[in-house]
Design an enzyme around this catalytic site. Sequence first.
Site, PDB file in Angstrom:
ATOM      1  N   GLU A 126       0.635  -1.203  -0.015  1.00  0.00           N
ATOM      2  CA  GLU A 126      -0.180   0.227   0.010  1.00  0.00           C
ATOM      3  C   GLU A 126       0.814   1.060   0.003  1.00  0.00           C
ATOM      4  OE1 GLU A 126      -2.065   1.273   3.419  1.00  0.00           O
ATOM      5  OE2 GLU A 126      -0.866  -0.004   5.036  1.00  0.00           O
ATOM      6  N   GLU A 144     -10.947   1.920   8.084  1.00  0.00           N
ATOM      7  CA  GLU A 144      -9.613   1.904   8.810  1.00  0.00           C
ATOM      8  C   GLU A 144      -9.469   3.582   9.027  1.00  0.00           C
ATOM      9  OE1 GLU A 144      -5.058   0.630   8.236  1.00  0.00           O
ATOM     10  OE2 GLU A 144      -5.757   2.086   6.844  1.00  0.00           O
TER      11      GLU A 144
END
Length: 278
Positions: free
Chosen positions: A161, A256
Amino acid sequence: MRPGFNEYMGHVLPYAANCTLLFTEVELLQRPPAARLAGFDAIEFWWPWPDQPVPPDAEVDKFVAAVRDAGVRLIGLNFFAGDLAGPDCGVLSIPARSTEFRDNIAVTMGIGEALGVPAFNALYGNRVSDVTPREQDDLATENLALAAKAAAAIGGAVLVEPVSGPKPYPLRTARDVVAVLDRVRAPNLGLLCDLFHLANNGDDIDAALAAYAHRIGHVQIADHPGRGEPGTGRLDLDRYLSTIAASDYSGYVGLEYIPTTTTIDSLRWLRQQKVTQL
């Protein structure tokens, strides 16, 4: 019990609760049942033992039991990555810490096999001053290949990521991550499309989705700026998620974010979505 949050959306993607940032009102092993009680059928976690790449077997067994007994599915788990706020964030590309990452692979895969986890997030790693970026990239390629091979053996995928913030983390855009995926060339590597981090880094999200939606292995969201729950910032999350849903991606969207209030109160946007649709 409230209905599952896959019913609360304007698009077709289900939501999963990130139990590292959500439900922090209770201790870690109580978060899976708290998420289930709140209506989630799926959760994700950062590495639960941030200072231990190889925790005691008894601790691992307790974690697995907590998830299993809660009746939720663990759909995402981070590999050990060191101190996420420190200079050693992302140990897989740091030579002095690389052994810890490799030792952690077997533990992570053991949890993954026990719980049927489909995806594992490998933080790439900060730049350090005692080796060259090329040396770090070569080490990262080796370690990501090892992780991908281990994950493939249990039918899982490894995610990479982009990350934002002041740390010297080299992967800032979707294009940066895809370059790493192309270098490793493992079929079960994917882009973790974190919309908050992309926005925080100034990436052109529309252009990134147009170019790389087919490389997405998982999606995470928080609003921007602030990293709070949707509705606390200005990010057009519904539009981006609709674009992702229109591609081949059909997995979960990890919540998140850092709640600006209690976790339960921070979930009002999900219920409001459903009321609006009725």
